[in-house]
Scaffold this motif. Sequence first.
Motif, mmCIF file in Angstrom:
data_model
loop_
_atom_site.group_PDB
_atom_site.id
_atom_site.type_symbol
_atom_site.label_atom_id
_atom_site.label_comp_id
_atom_site.label_asym_id
_atom_site.label_seq_id
_atom_site.Cartn_x
_atom_site.Cartn_y
_atom_site.Cartn_z
ATOM 1 N N ASP A 107 0.666 -0.938 -0.097
ATOM 2 C CA ASP A 107 0.164 -0.279 -0.037
ATOM 3 C C ASP A 107 0.657 0.929 -0.083
ATOM 4 O O ASP A 107 2.312 1.383 0.722
ATOM 5 C CB ASP A 107 -0.939 -0.266 1.537
ATOM 6 N N ASP A 157 -4.321 5.227 -6.849
ATOM 7 C CA ASP A 157 -5.881 5.597 -6.031
ATOM 8 C C ASP A 157 -5.965 6.459 -5.447
ATOM 9 O O ASP A 157 -5.083 6.964 -5.259
ATOM 10 C CB ASP A 157 -6.000 4.190 -5.341
ATOM 11 N N TYR A 206 -10.397 -0.094 10.257
ATOM 12 C CA TYR A 206 -9.042 -0.727 9.576
ATOM 13 C C TYR A 206 -8.339 0.531 8.623
ATOM 14 O O TYR A 206 -8.758 1.454 8.890
ATOM 15 C CB TYR A 206 -9.824 -1.797 8.889
ATOM 16 N N GLU A 207 -7.919 0.451 8.533
ATOM 17 C CA GLU A 207 -7.066 1.400 6.778
ATOM 18 C C GLU A 207 -8.463 2.463 6.850
ATOM 19 O O GLU A 207 -7.944 3.477 6.137
ATOM 20 C CB GLU A 207 -5.931 0.928 6.546
ATOM 21 N N GLY A 208 -9.411 1.681 6.231
ATOM 22 C CA GLY A 208 -10.055 2.090 4.795
ATOM 23 C C GLY A 208 -10.847 3.723 6.249
ATOM 24 O O GLY A 208 -10.677 4.097 5.025
ATOM 25 N N GLU A 264 -15.184 -1.078 1.808
ATOM 26 C CA GLU A 264 -15.683 -0.399 0.838
ATOM 27 C C GLU A 264 -16.428 -1.409 -0.055
ATOM 28 O O GLU A 264 -17.159 -1.184 -0.590
ATOM 29 C CB GLU A 264 -14.534 -0.849 0.033
ATOM 30 N N TRP A 282 -13.430 4.007 -4.084
ATOM 31 C CA TRP A 282 -12.329 4.443 -4.784
ATOM 32 C C TRP A 282 -12.715 4.168 -5.852
ATOM 33 O O TRP A 282 -13.749 3.616 -6.448
ATOM 34 C CB TRP A 282 -10.839 3.432 -4.106
ATOM 35 N N GLY A 319 -3.779 6.719 -2.545
ATOM 36 C CA GLY A 319 -4.416 5.665 -2.366
ATOM 37 C C GLY A 319 -3.737 4.996 -3.439
ATOM 38 O O GLY A 319 -2.306 5.519 -4.543
ATOM 39 N N GLY A 320 -3.680 3.529 -3.261
ATOM 40 C CA GLY A 320 -2.466 3.145 -4.797
ATOM 41 C C GLY A 320 -1.227 2.140 -4.130
ATOM 42 O O GLY A 320 -0.933 1.756 -2.898
ATOM 43 N N TRP A 321 -1.449 1.108 -4.917
ATOM 44 C CA TRP A 321 -0.342 -0.096 -4.415
ATOM 45 C C TRP A 321 1.111 -0.419 -5.767
ATOM 46 O O TRP A 321 1.200 0.318 -6.522
ATOM 47 C CB TRP A 321 -1.504 -1.141 -4.529
ATOM 48 N N ARG A 390 -1.696 10.041 3.467
ATOM 49 C CA ARG A 390 -1.428 10.089 4.802
ATOM 50 C C ARG A 390 0.407 10.723 4.833
ATOM 51 O O ARG A 390 1.451 9.792 3.853
ATOM 52 C CB ARG A 390 -1.827 8.309 4.691
#
Length: 441
Positions: A107, A157, A206-208, A264, A282, A319-321, A390
């Motif tokens: 992440d 994201d 949670y992270e969301g 989500e 998202w 966001g994003g990976w 973040r």
Amino acid sequence: MVGMRHLISQGRRFWQHWWKFLLPGLLLLGIVTLAVANSQAPVTLRVLMTAPDTPPWREYLAEALNTRQHRIRVEVVEGPNSPNLIEDLYTTAFLLGNSPYDLVYMDVTWAPKFAAAGWLRDLTEDFSTQDLAGFSPQDMEGGKYNGRLYRVPVRSDTGVLYYRRDLLEAAGLSPPRTLEELVAIAKSLQQRGDVRWGYLWQGRQYEGSTAMFVEIIQGFDGFWIDPQTLEVGLDQPEVIRAVDFLRSTIAEGVSPAGVTTYVEEDTRLIFQNGDAAFLRSWPYVFPLANQPDSAIRGKFEMMPMVGSETSSRRGSCLGGWGLGIAKTSKHPQEALEAIRFLTKAAVQKPYILKAGYMPSQRSLFTDPEVVANYAHYPTLKAIADQAVLRPPIAQYAQATDILQRYLSAALTNQLTAEQAMQAAARETRLLLDAARRGGAS
Ligand code: GLC
């Protein structure tokens, strides 16, 4: 004559002892053949990711690599749904010291922690400025620690706001410009009996929920942690107002009480069923909610998240990976080749077209084929450019854990917004002070 006899006797001796020459020869040939065959056996690289990420990754990215790059195969291990659990699984594997993963799918917030712990290979020298020119500066920022590169973005994201265009139009309403307008529109559509719920967001611990909340904080002009100074803003009035705003959406029945347990996918299913006017989520929702069996196919739009009327700012969470290489991998060269391949625009294109994800290669946002399929991509690019990262700090995992706990306590009425954020600020300061002194990491 003598010479002739000598030759004949030499020949005879050879035939008597031929096997002595042939056997080592055969052995040598065998060894060489084995070595060549071995060097051509494909190297398998393993990578772990969330369950929803897995199918398109396998079908488009891994498949493209596995068919075009015969020497390297990627094996995608499907993990649980939540990013936190995936992070825990990687962390445990690295702590045990015998990680089964070569590639690390991260992440946007993980690289500093993983790099600080020494679990990732430093990729700085492997990629030139030219190689990285196609990615956005924010996505790149998320992959760095102490100015060194550890993660290359595969997909980006950003948080977006979905709304029911059909219902707003029928009621003669324009899309909201502020959070207050959003709530007013939601209430009026609920009163008209158009939808059961007004506004959906992710409130489970949670992270969301952190990603969702940084947008509201920003929209109220507050801040969480300043990554430069490590100053903490959670107990400031702006952040407390942001928590109170979320609480009020539940108290007033605009958001279901269930949002405090939703991730989500829970929110997408309710929106896709036609039961809500607004959804914060998202871009992946877009193609799914437009599937033939969706109740809202062609009836909704996507726009940037709005902020409060009391502030001039609005926030979309970045966001994003992306991929890094585990320090313990026995195949770092192949892993590097895989990252180069998987982050190419041409390889990403079918993947993002299918999944509706945001590309990490910026050229794809305006690629004619992409835009022909997804007219909203240029808008997404503009939203992504404004997106908030973040805090990219090594203590991120602990900081988000503190925030999630206290936010959840406030949303479920165990603490007031003020009590919760004061406690969260106190714990976060302790964490960061310890880090400054070189204690925690
Ligand atoms: C999305 C985002 C990721 C975020 C997560 C939260 O996967 O890309 O950055 O942390 O959602 O659930």
